[in-house]
Write a protein that holds these residues in place. Structure first.
Motif, mmCIF file in Angstrom:
data_model
loop_
_atom_site.group_PDB
_atom_site.id
_atom_site.type_symbol
_atom_site.label_atom_id
_atom_site.label_comp_id
_atom_site.label_asym_id
_atom_site.label_seq_id
_atom_site.Cartn_x
_atom_site.Cartn_y
_atom_site.Cartn_z
ATOM 1 N N PHE A 307 0.815 -1.221 0.000
ATOM 2 C CA PHE A 307 0.000 0.000 0.000
ATOM 3 C C PHE A 307 0.847 1.269 0.000
ATOM 4 O O PHE A 307 0.491 2.268 -0.635
ATOM 5 C CB PHE A 307 -0.923 0.011 1.222
ATOM 6 C CG PHE A 307 -1.718 1.279 1.349
ATOM 7 C CD1 PHE A 307 -2.762 1.556 0.484
ATOM 8 C CD2 PHE A 307 -1.405 2.224 2.327
ATOM 9 C CE1 PHE A 307 -3.487 2.733 0.582
ATOM 10 C CE2 PHE A 307 -2.121 3.394 2.434
ATOM 11 C CZ PHE A 307 -3.168 3.648 1.569
ATOM 12 N N LYS A 308 1.962 1.249 0.698
ATOM 13 C CA LYS A 308 2.768 2.463 0.822
ATOM 14 C C LYS A 308 3.219 2.982 -0.534
ATOM 15 O O LYS A 308 3.235 4.194 -0.776
ATOM 16 C CB LYS A 308 3.986 2.204 1.706
ATOM 17 C CG LYS A 308 4.831 3.449 1.970
ATOM 18 C CD LYS A 308 5.985 3.147 2.909
ATOM 19 C CE LYS A 308 6.863 4.362 3.128
ATOM 20 N NZ LYS A 308 8.009 4.067 4.018
ATOM 21 N N LYS A 309 3.565 2.075 -1.438
ATOM 22 C CA LYS A 309 4.020 2.501 -2.766
ATOM 23 C C LYS A 309 2.878 3.123 -3.575
ATOM 24 O O LYS A 309 3.083 4.084 -4.318
ATOM 25 C CB LYS A 309 4.650 1.323 -3.510
ATOM 26 C CG LYS A 309 6.005 0.936 -2.928
ATOM 27 C CD LYS A 309 6.611 -0.246 -3.603
ATOM 28 C CE LYS A 309 8.041 -0.449 -3.114
ATOM 29 N NZ LYS A 309 8.178 -0.422 -1.652
ATOM 30 N N VAL A 310 1.684 2.574 -3.424
ATOM 31 C CA VAL A 310 0.512 3.161 -4.082
ATOM 32 C C VAL A 310 0.236 4.543 -3.499
ATOM 33 O O VAL A 310 -0.066 5.497 -4.226
ATOM 34 C CB VAL A 310 -0.713 2.238 -3.914
ATOM 35 C CG1 VAL A 310 -1.988 2.931 -4.421
ATOM 36 C CG2 VAL A 310 -0.497 0.925 -4.671
ATOM 37 N N LEU A 311 0.376 4.672 -2.186
ATOM 38 C CA LEU A 311 0.150 5.961 -1.519
ATOM 39 C C LEU A 311 1.123 7.019 -2.026
ATOM 40 O O LEU A 311 0.727 8.163 -2.312
ATOM 41 C CB LEU A 311 0.304 5.780 -0.010
ATOM 42 C CG LEU A 311 0.205 7.047 0.848
ATOM 43 C CD1 LEU A 311 -1.164 7.679 0.699
ATOM 44 C CD2 LEU A 311 0.481 6.718 2.314
ATOM 45 N N ILE A 312 2.397 6.669 -2.157
ATOM 46 C CA ILE A 312 3.401 7.625 -2.650
ATOM 47 C C ILE A 312 3.071 8.069 -4.065
ATOM 48 O O ILE A 312 3.156 9.268 -4.399
ATOM 49 C CB ILE A 312 4.811 6.991 -2.591
ATOM 50 C CG1 ILE A 312 5.246 6.788 -1.147
ATOM 51 C CG2 ILE A 312 5.830 7.856 -3.329
ATOM 52 C CD1 ILE A 312 6.520 5.995 -0.989
ATOM 53 N N ALA A 313 2.667 7.121 -4.910
ATOM 54 C CA ALA A 313 2.327 7.453 -6.300
ATOM 55 C C ALA A 313 1.089 8.351 -6.359
ATOM 56 O O ALA A 313 1.039 9.310 -7.147
ATOM 57 C CB ALA A 313 2.095 6.173 -7.099
ATOM 58 N N LEU A 314 0.087 8.059 -5.530
ATOM 59 C CA LEU A 314 -1.127 8.878 -5.511
ATOM 60 C C LEU A 314 -0.823 10.293 -5.026
ATOM 61 O O LEU A 314 -1.358 11.273 -5.569
ATOM 62 C CB LEU A 314 -2.193 8.241 -4.624
ATOM 63 C CG LEU A 314 -2.885 6.990 -5.177
ATOM 64 C CD1 LEU A 314 -3.848 6.419 -4.152
ATOM 65 C CD2 LEU A 314 -3.622 7.308 -6.476
ATOM 66 N N ASN A 315 0.017 10.427 -4.007
ATOM 67 C CA ASN A 315 0.380 11.764 -3.519
ATOM 68 C C ASN A 315 1.087 12.565 -4.596
ATOM 69 O O ASN A 315 0.883 13.781 -4.716
ATOM 70 C CB ASN A 315 1.266 11.642 -2.273
ATOM 71 C CG ASN A 315 0.466 11.287 -1.028
ATOM 72 O OD1 ASN A 315 -0.722 11.600 -0.941
ATOM 73 N ND2 ASN A 315 1.093 10.636 -0.069
ATOM 74 N N TYR A 316 1.918 11.880 -5.384
ATOM 75 C CA TYR A 316 2.579 12.561 -6.504
ATOM 76 C C TYR A 316 1.530 13.015 -7.520
ATOM 77 O O TYR A 316 1.604 14.142 -8.049
ATOM 78 C CB TYR A 316 3.586 11.618 -7.160
ATOM 79 C CG TYR A 316 4.322 12.232 -8.336
ATOM 80 C CD1 TYR A 316 5.466 13.000 -8.147
ATOM 81 C CD2 TYR A 316 3.863 12.051 -9.640
ATOM 82 C CE1 TYR A 316 6.139 13.567 -9.218
ATOM 83 C CE2 TYR A 316 4.525 12.614 -10.720
ATOM 84 C CZ TYR A 316 5.660 13.368 -10.502
ATOM 85 O OH TYR A 316 6.312 13.934 -11.577
ATOM 86 N N MET A 317 0.569 12.148 -7.806
ATOM 87 C CA MET A 317 -0.489 12.503 -8.759
ATOM 88 C C MET A 317 -1.320 13.675 -8.224
ATOM 89 O O MET A 317 -1.625 14.623 -8.964
ATOM 90 C CB MET A 317 -1.391 11.291 -9.002
ATOM 91 C CG MET A 317 -2.478 11.529 -10.050
ATOM 92 S SD MET A 317 -3.482 10.040 -10.378
ATOM 93 C CE MET A 317 -4.542 10.070 -8.915
ATOM 94 N N PHE A 318 -1.668 13.651 -6.934
ATOM 95 C CA PHE A 318 -2.462 14.722 -6.342
ATOM 96 C C PHE A 318 -1.718 16.060 -6.402
ATOM 97 O O PHE A 318 -2.329 17.114 -6.616
ATOM 98 C CB PHE A 318 -2.801 14.399 -4.886
ATOM 99 C CG PHE A 318 -3.700 13.199 -4.710
ATOM 100 C CD1 PHE A 318 -4.583 12.813 -5.713
ATOM 101 C CD2 PHE A 318 -3.668 12.459 -3.535
ATOM 102 C CE1 PHE A 318 -5.415 11.708 -5.553
ATOM 103 C CE2 PHE A 318 -4.492 11.359 -3.358
ATOM 104 C CZ PHE A 318 -5.372 10.977 -4.376
#
Length: 354
Positions: A307-318
């Motif tokens: 999950f942490k890697k998905v979270l980092i990618a989503l924060n970059y997208m946001f």
């Protein structure tokens, strides 16, 4: 107790070869074992160490080595099954051991033919890891496969908390029996306590008290009950995944909802078109359907990479969105594809534990 917060860097479940687990369990069971090193065979005596090139190298399998080998399977990897740019400090922190111990274990895993490593091109002291024959796990027996068992981070946490190597080996043996029983398709798989006893070294076999202390250990989740094991505390892959999916889905939805973020460029465009009027019922249905597809894909990526890697990618997208008339504008057409690409490139360039 193991800090499970560290596990968000890991894959929530993983496949491990049954043959390799059996090998780990059986190593150093006897006074003298034969271990293949490079192209030759050498006799291994536990008391005297490993004789190689006229020098003595002390070698033994410890509980930390087994734990480290299990942990390697949970590290996210690239499409070639390579764990990238890992450091001994990373491994030591996750296993709860010292850096010198992690380094020694890695060398022994290489000697034993269980895992290999090469110096990383990204940073001093880092290395890439390849688990021997991992790509064959799903192969049929005639093609070199030996079957696999799926372990979860719950299993890993339990293994890391066991402080006796014999208890650890017996617990692995119990899991192999449970896996066989669950996959028997109606065929009765009888539990044989002697199979657990045979896992133990000779000095323990001489004492019924020592045997029972290990087999019925308070650290074991699976106590023998006659001709079976108590599997009340066993959680199958499907049960674990369902709980993981449900909790991860809620966390992802909260991320989008709390920041009022759009799910995709199409989602943003639709909201802009209807900012002065109520969307049609059909439009709302399409938006909900798209949102569901995107969230499900992000959950699948969390299972694949953590999950942490998905979270980092989503924060970059946001961070690369903006607001227009209080509507979040997201220019990413396919968030699932964007997140996958972000993660795979990050693993390649930064490492499996970025």
């Amino acid at each position: 107790m193991t800090n499970k917060l560290l596990f968000e860097d890991l894959k929530p479940n993983t496949r491990i070869s049954k043959l390799k687990i059996k090998k780990v369990i059986s190593i150093f069971k006897n006074k003298i074992d034969i271990v293949k090193i490079n192209d030759g065979y050498y006799e291994l005596e536990k008391e005297n160490g490993l004789l190689k090139n006229d020098s003595i190298q002390i070698i033994s399998v410890t509980k930390s080595l087994i734990k480290q080998y299990l942990l390697y399977h949970f590290l996210p990897y690239n499409k070639c099954f390579v764990r990238k740019h890992v450091s001994y400090k990373d491994i030591a922190t996750l296993c709860g051991i010292s850096v010198p111990t992690a380094r020694r274990n890695q060398n022994l895993l290489s000697i034993l033919g269980l895992a290999y490593f090469t110096p990383s091109s990204n940073g001093y002291g880092k290395f890439d890891i390849v688990i021997c024959d991992e790509y064959k796990n799903h192969f049929k027996k005639k093609n070199g496969g030996g079957g696999y068992i799926t372990l979860t981070t719950d299993d890993l946490a339990n293994f890391l908390d066991i402080n006796c190597i014999n208890e650890l080996k017996v617990e692995l043996k119990k899991l192999l029996w449970i896996d066989a029983a669950k996959k028997s398709r109606g065929k009765k798989i009888v539990f044989n306590k002697e199979n657990l006893v045979n896992t133990l070294p000779e000095y323990i076999k001489k004492s019924s008290k020592l045997i029972n202390n290990i087999i019925y250990s308070k650290n074991s989740r699976f106590k023998p009950l006659g001709n079976r094991l108590d599997i009340t505390n066993y959680k199958s892959k499907s049960e674990f995944n369902k709980n993981f999916r449900d909790s991860t889905q809620k966390r992802i939805l909260n991320l989008f909802n709390n920041g009022n973020f759009s799910f995709s460029s199409n989602y943003s465009d639709t909201l802009l078109r209807f900012k002065f009027k109520k969307p049609l019922l059909e439009t709302n249905i399409k938006l909900e359907s798209e949102k569901t597809l995107i969230v499900n894909e992000l959950v699948n990526l969390s299972i694949e990479f953590g999950f942490k890697k998905v979270l980092i990618a989503l924060n970059y997208m946001f961070d690369n969105t903006y607001y227009e008339d209080n509507i979040n504008i997201n220019n990413i057409h396919n968030p699932g594809g964007f997140v996958r690409s972000f993660i795979t490139k990050s693993i390649l360039n930064i490492g499996s534990l970025y």
